[in-house]
Design a protein around this motif. Structure first.
Motif, mmCIF file in Angstrom:
data_model
loop_
_atom_site.group_PDB
_atom_site.id
_atom_site.type_symbol
_atom_site.label_atom_id
_atom_site.label_comp_id
_atom_site.label_asym_id
_atom_site.label_seq_id
_atom_site.Cartn_x
_atom_site.Cartn_y
_atom_site.Cartn_z
ATOM 1 N N THR A 1 19.303 -9.138 -4.166
ATOM 2 C CA THR A 1 18.060 -8.849 -4.895
ATOM 3 C C THR A 1 18.409 -7.839 -5.982
ATOM 4 O O THR A 1 19.210 -6.942 -5.748
ATOM 5 C CB THR A 1 16.998 -8.256 -3.934
ATOM 6 N N TYR B 1 17.324 -4.675 -7.996
ATOM 7 C CA TYR B 1 16.383 -3.578 -7.767
ATOM 8 C C TYR B 1 16.152 -2.811 -9.055
ATOM 9 O O TYR B 1 17.091 -2.255 -9.629
ATOM 10 C CB TYR B 1 16.910 -2.649 -6.674
ATOM 11 N N ARG C 1 16.311 -12.731 -5.833
ATOM 12 C CA ARG C 1 14.986 -12.071 -5.908
ATOM 13 C C ARG C 1 15.103 -10.858 -6.829
ATOM 14 O O ARG C 1 16.203 -10.334 -7.053
ATOM 15 C CB ARG C 1 14.561 -11.646 -4.493
ATOM 16 N N CYS D 1 13.190 -7.014 -7.361
ATOM 17 C CA CYS D 1 12.200 -6.112 -6.772
ATOM 18 C C CYS D 1 11.973 -4.897 -7.667
ATOM 19 O O CYS D 1 12.916 -4.184 -8.008
ATOM 20 C CB CYS D 1 12.658 -5.650 -5.393
ATOM 21 N N SER E 1 7.382 -3.064 -4.826
ATOM 22 C CA SER E 1 7.193 -2.066 -3.780
ATOM 23 C C SER E 1 6.420 -0.912 -4.403
ATOM 24 O O SER E 1 6.901 -0.255 -5.334
ATOM 25 C CB SER E 1 8.571 -1.618 -3.291
ATOM 26 N N GLY F 1 5.235 -5.050 -1.512
ATOM 27 C CA GLY F 1 5.694 -4.151 -0.449
ATOM 28 C C GLY F 1 4.820 -2.910 -0.435
ATOM 29 O O GLY F 1 4.740 -2.181 -1.429
ATOM 30 N N THR G 1 4.858 -7.156 2.599
ATOM 31 C CA THR G 1 5.992 -6.563 3.321
ATOM 32 C C THR G 1 5.662 -5.083 3.484
ATOM 33 O O THR G 1 5.010 -4.504 2.611
ATOM 34 C CB THR G 1 7.279 -6.688 2.471
ATOM 35 N N HIS H 1 7.547 -1.177 4.720
ATOM 36 C CA HIS H 1 8.812 -0.508 5.041
ATOM 37 C C HIS H 1 8.552 0.473 6.171
ATOM 38 O O HIS H 1 7.514 1.135 6.182
ATOM 39 C CB HIS H 1 9.324 0.307 3.843
ATOM 40 N N GLY I 1 13.324 -7.374 5.619
ATOM 41 C CA GLY I 1 12.291 -7.159 4.598
ATOM 42 C C GLY I 1 11.959 -8.477 3.927
ATOM 43 O O GLY I 1 11.948 -9.529 4.583
ATOM 44 N N CYS I 2 11.725 -8.463 2.619
ATOM 45 C CA CYS I 2 11.452 -9.721 1.909
ATOM 46 C C CYS I 2 12.691 -10.614 2.010
ATOM 47 O O CYS I 2 13.810 -10.098 2.122
ATOM 48 C CB CYS I 2 11.176 -9.448 0.438
ATOM 49 N N CYS J 1 16.495 -9.759 0.593
ATOM 50 C CA CYS J 1 16.616 -8.344 0.202
ATOM 51 C C CYS J 1 17.693 -7.723 1.068
ATOM 52 O O CYS J 1 17.488 -7.548 2.269
ATOM 53 C CB CYS J 1 15.285 -7.631 0.415
ATOM 54 N N ARG K 1 19.644 -4.779 0.103
ATOM 55 C CA ARG K 1 19.746 -3.332 -0.155
ATOM 56 C C ARG K 1 21.096 -2.725 0.234
ATOM 57 O O ARG K 1 21.149 -1.820 1.062
ATOM 58 C CB ARG K 1 18.648 -2.570 0.613
HETATM 59 S S1 SF4 Z 1 11.841 -5.409 1.407
HETATM 60 FE FE1 SF4 Z 1 13.252 -5.305 -0.343
HETATM 61 S S2 SF4 Z 1 12.482 -6.770 -1.859
HETATM 62 FE FE2 SF4 Z 1 10.830 -6.386 -0.386
HETATM 63 S S3 SF4 Z 1 9.610 -4.736 -1.257
HETATM 64 FE FE3 SF4 Z 1 11.113 -3.788 0.101
HETATM 65 S S4 SF4 Z 1 12.878 -3.270 -1.183
HETATM 66 FE FE4 SF4 Z 1 11.601 -4.757 -2.330
#
Ligand code: SF4
Length: 338
Positions: free
Chosen positions: A33, A35, A88, A90, A132, A153, A191, A193, A291-292, A295, A297
Motif C-alpha cells: 500500500t 502511504y 492500495r 492510504c 485513515s 479507517g 477499518t 486501528h 487491516g484493509c 495493507c 505497513r
Molecule cells: S489498515 Fe492500512 S490501509 Fe487501512 S486505514 Fe489503516 S493504515 Fe490505511
C-alpha cells in the motif's frame, strides 16, 4: 497549483517513495500500500503520537516511519506508473486545521486522475483508496466515500476504558459508539486501528474485537512503539508473546470462528477452546499485518532486524513463532505460555 501560485505538496512514507522509484533506498519489504500523509501538528494530543499537539518529536515521523515532503503532481504521476506490487493507497490524515476539506480535495483529485487514466488505457489498474482519519460525524464519512474512497479507517487505538481519556483525549464510549455506528451505516467499508500495549487487558481487546467484527469492521492491529518526544516515550512495548495471542484472537474473529476464551482474574488470556483452533494457530496469515486488504505497513512497529510484531509478508518461520508463545496445542484447545 494553489491559489497563491505555489505547488501542492504531500508527505509520503519513505518506503512508498522507494517503491515508486522517487527515492533510491533499499527496501527489505516493499509496501503493498502507498502511504501518504496530510497535514501536520495535530489539534489532538495523543500521548503516543509524534504529530500530537505537545509532542517534541519531529513532524517527519508517524510511528517509527519517516515521511518526506513531495510534490503532489510528481507523486500522482508516479502513482499512475506504480509497480504491480502496489495494490492500495492510504491517506493518513493528521487532524490539523481544515483537515476534512483537505482530505476531500486529495481523495477527489487522485480518484479523478485514476479514473481518467482508466478511461484512456485499458491496462490502467484500479487502485482502491483508504483514508485513515479522525471524525465524529458519519456524514463526513459519506462525503469521503462520495469523493472516491473505498474504505475509511476510524482509529480507536486505545481500548482501555480507564486509560482512554488520558492517552487519547475524548470519551471512550462516545468514540467507540461512533465507530460502531459508522460500521452499521457503511457495511464492510470501515477499518479501525487498535494499538496493543496501552494498559488494556486481553479481555478488553476480546470485547472490542467482538463488537467491531459483529459489525463487519476490520481491525488493523499495531504494537505500541515508544517514539522520542512523545508523552509515552519511556513507556514499554507489549511483550511479543502477548502480542501473538492477541493476533491469534483477532484472526479467529476475522475468520468468523466460534471459540471460547479463558481469562484469569486480571483479564489475561490463558487459553482458547474451539473446534480446530489447534490447526488454525499454525496459519501463517495470523502473524501478518492486518487491516484493509493489502495493507502491510512494513516496519511501522519494528526494526528490520526484528522482533517482528507484524510481518509485512507471509513468514516462513511459523512453527517457531507458534512454539514460542504456546504451551500446549491440541486440536480443540490452545494453552498459552505465561
Ligand atoms: S489498515 Fe492500512 S490501509 Fe487501512 S486505514 Fe489503516 S493504515 Fe490505511
Amino acid at each position: 497549483m494553489k491559489k497563491d501560485g505555489t505547488r501542492k505538496t504531500i508527505r509520503a512514507s519513505i518506503g512508498s517513495l522507494g517503491v515508486l522509484g522517487l527515492r533510491n533506498i533499499k527496501l527489505p519489504a516493499p509496501p503493498t500500500t502507498l502511504y501518504l500523509m496530510l497535514g501536520e501538528k495535530c489539534m489532538f494530543d495523543c500521548a503516543y503520537c509524534p504529530q500530537a499537539r505537545t509532542s517534541h518529536g519531529s513532524t517527519n515521523f508517524l510511528s517509527r516511519v519517516i515521511w518526506p515532503k513531495t510534490d503532489w503532481g510528481l507523486l500522482k504521476n508516479a502513482v499512475l506508473n506504480a509497480p504491480k506490487i502496489v495494490k492500495r493507497i492510504c491517506f493518513q490524515v493528521v487532524s490539523s486545521k481544515g483537515y476534512v476539506e483537505e482530505a476531500l480535495f486529495f481523495v477527489q483529485d487522485l480518484s479523478k486522475t485514476l479514473s481518467e487514466s482508466r478511461e484512456s488505457s485499458t491496462n490502467a489498474r484500479v487502485l482502491p483508496i483508504s483514508v485513515s482519519i479522525r471524525l465524529s460525524d458519519t456524514n463526513d464519512v459519506k462525503r469521503l466515500f462520495d469523493a472516491g474512497a473505498e474504505r475509511i479507517g476510524l482509529a480507536m487505538d486505545v481500548v482501555s476504558r480507564n486509560n482512554y481519556t488520558s492517552i487519547r483525549g475524548g470519551d471512550f464510549d462516545r468514540d467507540f459508539r461512533f465507530i460502531l455506528s459508522a460500521g452499521e451505516r457503511f457495511k464492510g467499508r470501515i477499518t479501525t486501528h487498535i494499538i496493543v500495549g496501552m494498559g488494556e487487558t486481553d479481555e478488553e481487546l476480546f470485547n472490542a474485537f467482538s463488537e467491531f467484527y459483529k459489525r463487519d469492521i476490520t481491525v488493523g492491529l499495531f504494537a505500541f512503539t515508544p517514539i522520542k518526544g512523545t508523552r509515552m516515550e519511556n513507556a514499554k512495548r507489549p511483550l511479543l508473546n502477548r502480542y501473538r495471542k492477541v493476533q491469534f484472537m483477532r484472526y479467529l474473529f476475522s475468520m468468523n470462528k466460534e471459540f471460547v476464551p479463558h481469562f484469569d482474574e486480571n483479564g489475561k488470556l490463558v487459553s482458547v477452546e474451539g473446534k480446530g483452533v489447534g490447526s488454525i494457530v499454525k496459519s501463517s496469515a495470523i502473524y501478518v499485518t492486518s487491516g484493509c486488504p493489502n495493507c502491510n505497513r512494513p516496519y511501522y512497529n519494528e526494526e528490520p532486524l526484528g522482533p517482528m510484531f507484524n510481518y509485512p509478508f507471509i513468514p516462513d518461520e511459523t512453527e517457531r513463532i507458534v512454539n514460542e508463545f504456546t504451551e500446549r496445542v491440541r486440536h480443540n484447545e490452545v494453552v498459552f505460555k505465561e
